[in-house]
Design an enzyme around this catalytic site. Structure first.
Site, PDB file in Angstrom:
ATOM      1  N   SER A 139       0.905  -1.232   0.074  1.00  0.00           N
ATOM      2  CA  SER A 139       0.028   0.006  -0.016  1.00  0.00           C
ATOM      3  C   SER A 139       0.893   1.127  -0.013  1.00  0.00           C
ATOM      4  O   SER A 139       1.623   1.323   0.768  1.00  0.00           O
ATOM      5  CB  SER A 139      -1.050   0.088   1.310  1.00  0.00           C
ATOM      6  N   GLU A 140       0.696   2.289  -0.793  1.00  0.00           N
ATOM      7  CA  GLU A 140       1.638   3.100  -1.391  1.00  0.00           C
ATOM      8  C   GLU A 140       1.879   4.189  -0.131  1.00  0.00           C
ATOM      9  O   GLU A 140       2.650   5.053  -0.181  1.00  0.00           O
ATOM     10  CB  GLU A 140       1.764   3.691  -2.831  1.00  0.00           C
ATOM     11  N   ASN A 141       0.721   4.105   0.540  1.00  0.00           N
ATOM     12  CA  ASN A 141       0.898   5.093   1.878  1.00  0.00           C
ATOM     13  C   ASN A 141       2.078   4.572   3.036  1.00  0.00           C
ATOM     14  O   ASN A 141       2.222   5.359   3.869  1.00  0.00           O
ATOM     15  CB  ASN A 141      -0.246   5.526   2.543  1.00  0.00           C
TER      16      ASN A 141
END
Lengths: 208, 230
Positions: free
Chosen positions: A45-47
């Protein structure tokens, strides 16, 4: 013809043991439901998270634990957390094996448009431009046509691009396709669809 | 000299001015410096240029600085979920610079590391590349992006010690470590101030050299998109 779940299931077949995968919002999120349990697949998840677990039960909700869609999520034993710069080092550095994301238009040379419709509200590209330019294999899941029945597989995208020449494969309600140097190559036709139908709803150059 | 200040308002003393550039940590409403944003609102500084992945929602996060029209320009990757933002943007009151999320994170990281710019593939062939230098490396085209240095970085961490060493929690880390490094001054607000020596030196995420001032905050931690298993 494939429905949303069948498109997601088809995409899941592309995921192999040991892969690190980033799933976009919408139908791509459904792909995780179809990854065989015996495969060791890690969702990014790119966060700032590797090893994304399922959505939480009520008593597991943690405001410090969300995915890139800002949904509450859970962690796994193998989970790691990191900063946004480290997260995009994974993405831009080519360390993520596969990204599966939605689109508004795809061209027969692999151009992708999925972030902006001129004249309408623009929310931003988020991490989409980084993902399509950095991840090793980019798979798009989208309906083959828009609400007016017009092809979304075009010779040239009409909308502002998210990336140029970035799409590797495409899964629509009509089947699965690869972008090759000559155009859009049919890999698999969905049950209930046929070649004549696909020709009729595809504006971009088809390779048969 | 202690880095610990009694309140967000006092920690901001002497650091804010009209037209200043601020880098803020947070992703959506997760890991945002809630008290520092509120204190900046109370100080009524205006024409702010804010680099932050998102712009909060209408009544929370950076959204509360939009309500009071203190923001001149936002540098962000995604600004949905904010009606007042859209109203000000469409009426021309607010400038908006979209950065791809990884480019924004790297601009902060590079800014903090003394690197004035970097080449990236992200955005090549899109509107993001317009007007930027293009350069080929080993047969592939890249664009030049400039790094970002802020007058002030505001970040949120889980634990901090009086030396300014910070530890974040889960995905509330996000942009915070990168924003912390790119400010000429950095203020961190934390949920808990722990004694020096109680954090494991091997587990510190942001070393204290990057943090100038520290405050203890109370955090609402609003959830933007509560999603439960079916």
């Amino acid at each position: 013809m494939w429905d949303r779940n069948e498109m997601a299931a088809r995409a899941a077949k592309e995921i192999k043991d040991g892969m690190y995968v980033n799933l976009g919002i919408g139908i791509p999120t459904l792909v995780s439901n179809f990854i065989p349990k015996n495969l060791n697949v890690t969702l990014q998840s790119e966060n700032g998270m590797l090893g994304m677990g399922p959505f939480p039960k009520e008593n597991e909700v943690d405001p410090d634990l969300i995915n890139a869609g800002k949904q509450t999520i859970t962690e796994l034993d193998k989970t790691s957390y990191f900063s946004s710069a480290d997260s995009f080092a994974m993405i831009r550095g080519g360390h993520i094996d596969m990204a599966i994301l939605g689109a508004m238009e795809v061209s027969d040379s692999g151009d992708l448009a999925n972030w902006m419709i001129p004249g309408k509200l623009v929310k931003g590209m988020g991490g989409a431009m980084d993902l399509v330019s950095g991840v090793r294999r980019v798979i798009v899941i989208m309906d083959h046509t828009n609400k007016k029945g017009e092809s979304k597989l075009l010779k040239e995208c009409t909308l502002p691009l998210t990336g140029k020449g970035v799409v590797d494969s495409l899964i629509t309600n009509y089947g699965m396709f690869d972008i090759v140097s000559e155009g859009i190559k049919i890999i698999e036709i969905a049950d209930g669809a046929n070649l004549e139908q696909i020709k009729a709803v595809t504006e971009g150059n088809l390779v048969i | 000299m202690s880095k610990v200040f009694p309140s967000a308002r006092e920690a901001l003393d002497g650091l804010v001015f009209d037209g200043m550039k601020i880098a803020a940590g947070g992703f959506g409403l997760c890991g945002i410096p809630e008290e520092l944003i509120e204190a900046i609102r109370a100080l009524k500084v205006k024409d702010l240029v804010i680099a932050s992945n998102n712009a909060g929602v209408d009544n929370f996060g950076i959204g509360i600085l939009l309500q009071t029209k203190q923001v001149k320009k936002m540098i962000a990757s995604y600004v949905g979920e904010n009606a007042e933002f859209m109203r000000q943007y469409l009426s021309g009151e607010l400038e908006l610079e979209f950065n791809p999320q990884g480019t924004l994170a790297e601009r902060m990281r590079a800014g903090g590391a003394g690197i004035p710019g970097f080449y990236t593939k992200t955005g090549v062939g899109t509107v993001i590349a317009e007007g930027k230098e293009h350069k080929d490396f080993k047969g592939k085209t890249y664009i030049l992006e400039e790094s970002f240095v802020a007058d002030l970085a505001i970040v949120k961490a889980w634990k901090g010690d009086p030396e300014g060493n910070l530890v974040y929690r889960k995905t509330a880390r996000n942009f915070n470590p990168n924003a912390a490094t790119c400010g000429k001054t950095c203020i961190a607000e934390v949920e808990e101030i722990v004694p020096v020596g109680s954090l494991d030196p091997d587990h510190i995420h942001t070393p204290g050299i990057f943090v100038n001032r520290l405050i203890l905050g109370e955090h609402e931690k609003r959830i933007e998109n509560r999603t439960l298993t079916e």
